[in-house]
Motif scaffolding. Structure first.
Motif, PDB file in Angstrom:
ATOM      1  N   ALA A  11       0.837  -1.206   0.000  1.00  0.00           N
ATOM      2  CA  ALA A  11       0.000   0.000   0.000  1.00  0.00           C
ATOM      3  C   ALA A  11       0.872   1.257   0.000  1.00  0.00           C
ATOM      4  O   ALA A  11       0.622   2.196  -0.763  1.00  0.00           O
ATOM      5  CB  ALA A  11      -0.924  -0.011   1.214  1.00  0.00           C
ATOM      6  N   LEU A  12       1.917   1.261   0.829  1.00  0.00           N
ATOM      7  CA  LEU A  12       2.827   2.419   0.879  1.00  0.00           C
ATOM      8  C   LEU A  12       3.500   2.652  -0.468  1.00  0.00           C
ATOM      9  O   LEU A  12       3.653   3.786  -0.914  1.00  0.00           O
ATOM     10  CB  LEU A  12       3.907   2.190   1.936  1.00  0.00           C
ATOM     11  CG  LEU A  12       3.713   2.829   3.301  1.00  0.00           C
ATOM     12  CD1 LEU A  12       4.861   2.455   4.235  1.00  0.00           C
ATOM     13  CD2 LEU A  12       3.603   4.344   3.186  1.00  0.00           C
ATOM     14  N   GLN A  13       3.882   1.557  -1.117  1.00  0.00           N
ATOM     15  CA  GLN A  13       4.546   1.693  -2.411  1.00  0.00           C
ATOM     16  C   GLN A  13       3.589   2.242  -3.466  1.00  0.00           C
ATOM     17  O   GLN A  13       3.981   3.051  -4.300  1.00  0.00           O
ATOM     18  CB  GLN A  13       5.157   0.358  -2.846  1.00  0.00           C
ATOM     19  CG  GLN A  13       6.306  -0.059  -1.929  1.00  0.00           C
ATOM     20  CD  GLN A  13       7.023  -1.294  -2.420  1.00  0.00           C
ATOM     21  OE1 GLN A  13       7.176  -1.506  -3.611  1.00  0.00           O
ATOM     22  NE2 GLN A  13       7.477  -2.130  -1.505  1.00  0.00           N
ATOM     23  N   HIS A  14       2.315   1.828  -3.389  1.00  0.00           N
ATOM     24  CA  HIS A  14       1.332   2.359  -4.345  1.00  0.00           C
ATOM     25  C   HIS A  14       1.043   3.829  -4.069  1.00  0.00           C
ATOM     26  O   HIS A  14       0.770   4.592  -4.994  1.00  0.00           O
ATOM     27  CB  HIS A  14       0.044   1.528  -4.311  1.00  0.00           C
ATOM     28  CG  HIS A  14       0.146   0.270  -5.101  1.00  0.00           C
ATOM     29  ND1 HIS A  14      -0.243   0.191  -6.427  1.00  0.00           N
ATOM     30  CD2 HIS A  14       0.634  -0.942  -4.765  1.00  0.00           C
ATOM     31  CE1 HIS A  14       0.001  -1.036  -6.863  1.00  0.00           C
ATOM     32  NE2 HIS A  14       0.537  -1.748  -5.874  1.00  0.00           N
ATOM     33  N   ASP A  15       1.109   4.232  -2.795  1.00  0.00           N
ATOM     34  CA  ASP A  15       0.894   5.645  -2.438  1.00  0.00           C
ATOM     35  C   ASP A  15       2.014   6.539  -2.956  1.00  0.00           C
ATOM     36  O   ASP A  15       1.848   7.749  -3.031  1.00  0.00           O
ATOM     37  CB  ASP A  15       0.820   5.819  -0.912  1.00  0.00           C
ATOM     38  CG  ASP A  15      -0.464   5.254  -0.342  1.00  0.00           C
ATOM     39  OD1 ASP A  15      -1.389   4.991  -1.127  1.00  0.00           O
ATOM     40  OD2 ASP A  15      -0.527   5.072   0.887  1.00  0.00           O
ATOM     41  N   ALA A  45      11.998   6.082   6.078  1.00  0.00           N
ATOM     42  CA  ALA A  45      11.806   5.987   7.533  1.00  0.00           C
ATOM     43  C   ALA A  45      10.453   5.348   7.841  1.00  0.00           C
ATOM     44  O   ALA A  45      10.332   4.507   8.737  1.00  0.00           O
ATOM     45  CB  ALA A  45      11.902   7.372   8.168  1.00  0.00           C
ATOM     46  N   GLN A  46       9.444   5.730   7.049  1.00  0.00           N
ATOM     47  CA  GLN A  46       8.091   5.195   7.233  1.00  0.00           C
ATOM     48  C   GLN A  46       8.065   3.686   6.968  1.00  0.00           C
ATOM     49  O   GLN A  46       7.481   2.928   7.738  1.00  0.00           O
ATOM     50  CB  GLN A  46       7.178   5.891   6.215  1.00  0.00           C
ATOM     51  CG  GLN A  46       5.876   6.395   6.756  1.00  0.00           C
ATOM     52  CD  GLN A  46       5.074   7.052   5.632  1.00  0.00           C
ATOM     53  OE1 GLN A  46       5.647   7.607   4.668  1.00  0.00           O
ATOM     54  NE2 GLN A  46       3.775   6.988   5.734  1.00  0.00           N
ATOM     55  N   ILE A  47       8.706   3.271   5.891  1.00  0.00           N
ATOM     56  CA  ILE A  47       8.755   1.849   5.535  1.00  0.00           C
ATOM     57  C   ILE A  47       9.569   1.085   6.579  1.00  0.00           C
ATOM     58  O   ILE A  47       9.164   0.026   7.051  1.00  0.00           O
ATOM     59  CB  ILE A  47       9.345   1.649   4.113  1.00  0.00           C
ATOM     60  CG1 ILE A  47       8.373   2.199   3.062  1.00  0.00           C
ATOM     61  CG2 ILE A  47       9.640   0.179   3.844  1.00  0.00           C
ATOM     62  CD1 ILE A  47       8.898   2.195   1.625  1.00  0.00           C
ATOM     63  N   GLY A  48      10.707   1.661   6.972  1.00  0.00           N
ATOM     64  CA  GLY A  48      11.572   0.993   7.938  1.00  0.00           C
ATOM     65  C   GLY A  48      10.919   0.796   9.298  1.00  0.00           C
ATOM     66  O   GLY A  48      11.294  -0.100  10.056  1.00  0.00           O
ATOM     67  N   ALA A  49       9.937   1.654   9.609  1.00  0.00           N
ATOM     68  CA  ALA A  49       9.277   1.586  10.923  1.00  0.00           C
ATOM     69  C   ALA A  49       8.122   0.585  10.952  1.00  0.00           C
ATOM     70  O   ALA A  49       7.546   0.336  12.013  1.00  0.00           O
ATOM     71  CB  ALA A  49       8.768   2.974  11.307  1.00  0.00           C
ATOM     72  N   VAL A  63       9.702  -5.282   9.904  1.00  0.00           N
ATOM     73  CA  VAL A  63      10.922  -4.943   9.166  1.00  0.00           C
ATOM     74  C   VAL A  63      12.082  -5.070  10.152  1.00  0.00           C
ATOM     75  O   VAL A  63      12.109  -4.414  11.188  1.00  0.00           O
ATOM     76  CB  VAL A  63      10.867  -3.515   8.570  1.00  0.00           C
ATOM     77  CG1 VAL A  63      12.204  -3.147   7.937  1.00  0.00           C
ATOM     78  CG2 VAL A  63       9.741  -3.413   7.546  1.00  0.00           C
ATOM     79  N   GLU A  64      13.009  -5.946   9.860  1.00  0.00           N
ATOM     80  CA  GLU A  64      14.102  -6.213  10.793  1.00  0.00           C
ATOM     81  C   GLU A  64      15.330  -5.354  10.527  1.00  0.00           C
ATOM     82  O   GLU A  64      16.108  -5.072  11.421  1.00  0.00           O
ATOM     83  CB  GLU A  64      14.457  -7.703  10.754  1.00  0.00           C
ATOM     84  CG  GLU A  64      13.283  -8.536  11.273  1.00  0.00           C
ATOM     85  CD  GLU A  64      13.516 -10.026  11.241  1.00  0.00           C
ATOM     86  OE1 GLU A  64      14.635 -10.475  10.909  1.00  0.00           O
ATOM     87  OE2 GLU A  64      12.547 -10.754  11.541  1.00  0.00           O
ATOM     88  N   HIS A  65      15.517  -4.982   9.275  1.00  0.00           N
ATOM     89  CA  HIS A  65      16.646  -4.099   8.966  1.00  0.00           C
ATOM     90  C   HIS A  65      16.299  -3.299   7.723  1.00  0.00           C
ATOM     91  O   HIS A  65      15.793  -3.848   6.755  1.00  0.00           O
ATOM     92  CB  HIS A  65      17.926  -4.925   8.725  1.00  0.00           C
ATOM     93  CG  HIS A  65      19.146  -4.077   8.556  1.00  0.00           C
ATOM     94  ND1 HIS A  65      20.003  -4.209   7.503  1.00  0.00           N
ATOM     95  CD2 HIS A  65      19.628  -3.062   9.307  1.00  0.00           C
ATOM     96  CE1 HIS A  65      20.972  -3.311   7.620  1.00  0.00           C
ATOM     97  NE2 HIS A  65      20.776  -2.603   8.706  1.00  0.00           N
ATOM     98  N   SER A  66      16.552  -2.014   7.789  1.00  0.00           N
ATOM     99  CA  SER A  66      16.355  -1.208   6.584  1.00  0.00           C
ATOM    100  C   SER A  66      17.504  -0.224   6.485  1.00  0.00           C
ATOM    101  O   SER A  66      18.005   0.265   7.485  1.00  0.00           O
ATOM    102  CB  SER A  66      15.019  -0.471   6.607  1.00  0.00           C
ATOM    103  OG  SER A  66      15.053   0.603   7.509  1.00  0.00           O
ATOM    104  N   GLN A  67      17.935  -0.001   5.271  1.00  0.00           N
ATOM    105  CA  GLN A  67      19.061   0.907   5.056  1.00  0.00           C
ATOM    106  C   GLN A  67      18.845   1.678   3.758  1.00  0.00           C
ATOM    107  O   GLN A  67      18.561   1.090   2.727  1.00  0.00           O
ATOM    108  CB  GLN A  67      20.353   0.101   4.986  1.00  0.00           C
ATOM    109  CG  GLN A  67      21.582   0.968   5.126  1.00  0.00           C
ATOM    110  CD  GLN A  67      22.787   0.135   5.495  1.00  0.00           C
ATOM    111  OE1 GLN A  67      22.994  -0.929   4.908  1.00  0.00           O
ATOM    112  NE2 GLN A  67      23.572   0.603   6.448  1.00  0.00           N
ATOM    113  N   LEU A  68      18.970   2.992   3.867  1.00  0.00           N
ATOM    114  CA  LEU A  68      18.787   3.843   2.696  1.00  0.00           C
ATOM    115  C   LEU A  68      20.133   4.412   2.265  1.00  0.00           C
ATOM    116  O   LEU A  68      20.902   4.901   3.086  1.00  0.00           O
ATOM    117  CB  LEU A  68      17.848   5.008   3.035  1.00  0.00           C
ATOM    118  CG  LEU A  68      17.668   6.064   1.932  1.00  0.00           C
ATOM    119  CD1 LEU A  68      16.942   5.485   0.722  1.00  0.00           C
ATOM    120  CD2 LEU A  68      16.917   7.270   2.475  1.00  0.00           C
TER     121      LEU A  68
END
Ligand code: NI
Length: 139
Positions: A75-79, A115-119, A123-128
């Protein structure tokens, strides 16, 4: 392109380590190495500005069994479809997935979305990683 010369003073021990690194990575000269450092620093400074256009690579490792995570992620990706260029999904093991999102847009927007996706729970690890190209006058 006009070349400018300048001299640099630094601690001899620091220069020795720098020369060692230049040899290790196979760079042709100190000048090449310093040019690369300057370019990298300029791009970093550029993408540090929220309003600048940037390219972003967001890597995520998550547990796809976590309830609703997959739906919320989609959903976030479609937004934000105008900034997400493409995604790649790899199934790592029975529980985990790796997803890589390639994004394009203003640096501030990419950071907020990452940050929104990582939270998202699960989600165990996210890095931008943000990158870009040098402005013409800097090339
Ligand atoms: Ni998967």
């Amino acid at each position: 392109m006009e070349l400018a010369r300048f001299s640099v003073s630094m601690d001899a021990a620091l220069l020795e380590q720098f020369d060692e690194l230049i040899r290790e990575v196979g760079q042709a000269s100190r000048s090449d190495a310093i040019r690369d450092l300057v370019r990298g620093r300029l791009i970093e400074a550029d993408v540090g500005d929220e309003r600048r256009h940037a390219l972003g690579v967001l890597t995520l490792v998550y547990d796809h069994h976590r309830s609703e995570l997959q739906e919320r992620l989609t959903a976030l990706q479609h937004d934000h479809l105008e900034v997400i260029v493409t995604t790649t999904h790899v199934h790592i093991d029975h529980h985990h997935c790796l997803e890589v999102l390639l994004m394009k847009g203003r640096a501030g927007r990419l950071r907020r979305l990452a940050a929104q996706i990582g939270a998202l729970p699960g989600v165990e690890h996210s890095q931008l990683m943000l990158t870009g190209t040098l402005r013409k006058e800097q090339q």
